[in-house]
Structures are given as C-alpha cells and as structure tokens.
Scaffold this motif. Structure first.
Motif: not given
Length: 211
Positions: A28-29, A32, A187, A190-195, A197-198
């Motif tokens: 997932r990283f 991104l 699934s 996804d949200k945990q990785v996005q948070v 990442h930012e």
C-alpha cells in the motif's frame, strides 16, 4: 531516533511479528509512490549466483548448497545450520554484513519523499538506529499463528518456535512510534496507511526544511 549517514533522508522502519501482514502494508505504501527497502528481498539478492556472499557460503559449507546453475539451495543450507549453533553463527557472520550493506545502498539511492525500511528483525538487529520512526504492524499472537499456518503450510509448533525467536508483542509495541492494527480484514489497512502516509509526508517536509 536519527539515521546514520543517510543524507538527511526520512526513513520509516516497518516491522512486526511473523504473520502480521507486513507485505500487505508495504504494498500500500508502494502504491502511494513510496519506495520500500525490504530485508527479506535483500537476503535473497545478496546470494545471487556470482555474489561474494554466496561464494563465502560455498567456502564455508561446501558445494552441496548450490545447484548445477549456481543457485543457492536454501533447504540444504537450512538443514546444515538448523541445529548447529556454530554453523549458524558462521552463516550469520556472512549474511548480516552483506544484507546491511545492500540495504544501506538502496536507502541511499531512494528518492521518494520518504522511504520505508521493512525488516522482521528491525528492532532485534538494531536497525532502528537507521530510522526516524518505527512503525509496528500489530496482530494478536493467535492471529499470527493461524495466518502463518494457512500461508506457509507449516504446523503450529514451527510457528511458535519462530515467534519465540522474535521480540514479544508487548516489547515491540513499547518501541513503536506508530502502530497499524491488522487484526481485521485487509481492506481496513487502506485508511490507516493513508493517514500515516500524510503524516510522514509532513514530517519529511519538516525535516528537509530544518536541514
């Protein structure tokens, strides 16, 4: 924690016990746009035919550990060192410096906004001294066991033996700067990785501004 001689890069050390789902997170990283340096991949790369590490392994353990194409026969090598601590120490003396050198080279070449260093034994092998943040992928021990049995087709005792050789869950979490809970469906990552990442983009930008 500050990295050692890594050109002011922002490095996130990613780790977790066997069966925790580290690969699912690193994928997932990567999606991104973040480069991942993986210790397991490095361990395979450094013993490719013609490598110094493979030559040293053959010198130490004999020609029966490679096939007719010069490829390392990992099963044969594991059988030789499995219950022999002296041979295991010899192998580690060959492999550990080679893997570290390979990973360091990859980290230095990485050019994404930040870079992930993924290593199952990040904390045990003191690789956390290279990183700015430690990210632990966490699941309950019973989940580790069931996932690994299903994935690797091994028995419960084998999984428990591997877990005993790794840092325990409580100590690993104590050393974490960030934690991803991977006890649910994939699934949910996804949200945990996005948070994160930012968050890491901001921290990396701050680091560059201050340097």
């Amino acid at each position: 924690m500050k990295p050692i001689d890594l050109n002011e890069k922002f490095i996130v050390g990613l780790t977790g016990g066997i069966g925790s789902g580290k690969s699912a997170v690193t994928r997932r990283f990567e999606a991104l746009g973040i480069q991942v340096v993986d210790a397991d991949v490095a361990a395979r790369d450094v013993v490719m035919p013609g490598s110094r590490a493979l030559a040293a392994i053959v010198d130490a353990f004999g020609p029966t550990v490679v096939d007719q194409n010069g490829q390392l026969i990992r099963k044969a090598l594991r059988a030789l060192v499995f219950s022999d601590e002296e041979k295991k120490a010899i192998l580690n003396k060959i492999m550990h410096p080679a893997i570290r050198e390979h990973m360091l080279s990859q980290l230095l070449q990485a050019d994404s906004d930040y870079v992930i260093l993924s290593a199952p034994l990040l904390l045990e092998n003191k690789l956390d001294t290279w990183v700015n943040r430690v990210l632990v992928i966490d699941v309950p021990p019973e989940t580790q066991v069931s996932r690994t049995i299903h994935r690797d087709n091994v028995d419960r005792l084998q999984v428990l033996a591997i877990m005993q050789a790794q840092m325990n869950r409580e100590e690993r979490l104590e050393k974490a700067d960030d934690v991803i809970d991977n006890s649910g469906p994939e699934s949910a990552l996804d949200k945990q990785v996005q948070v994160l990442h930012e968050k890491y983009l901001l921290l990396a930008t701050e680091r560059r501004t201050l340097s």
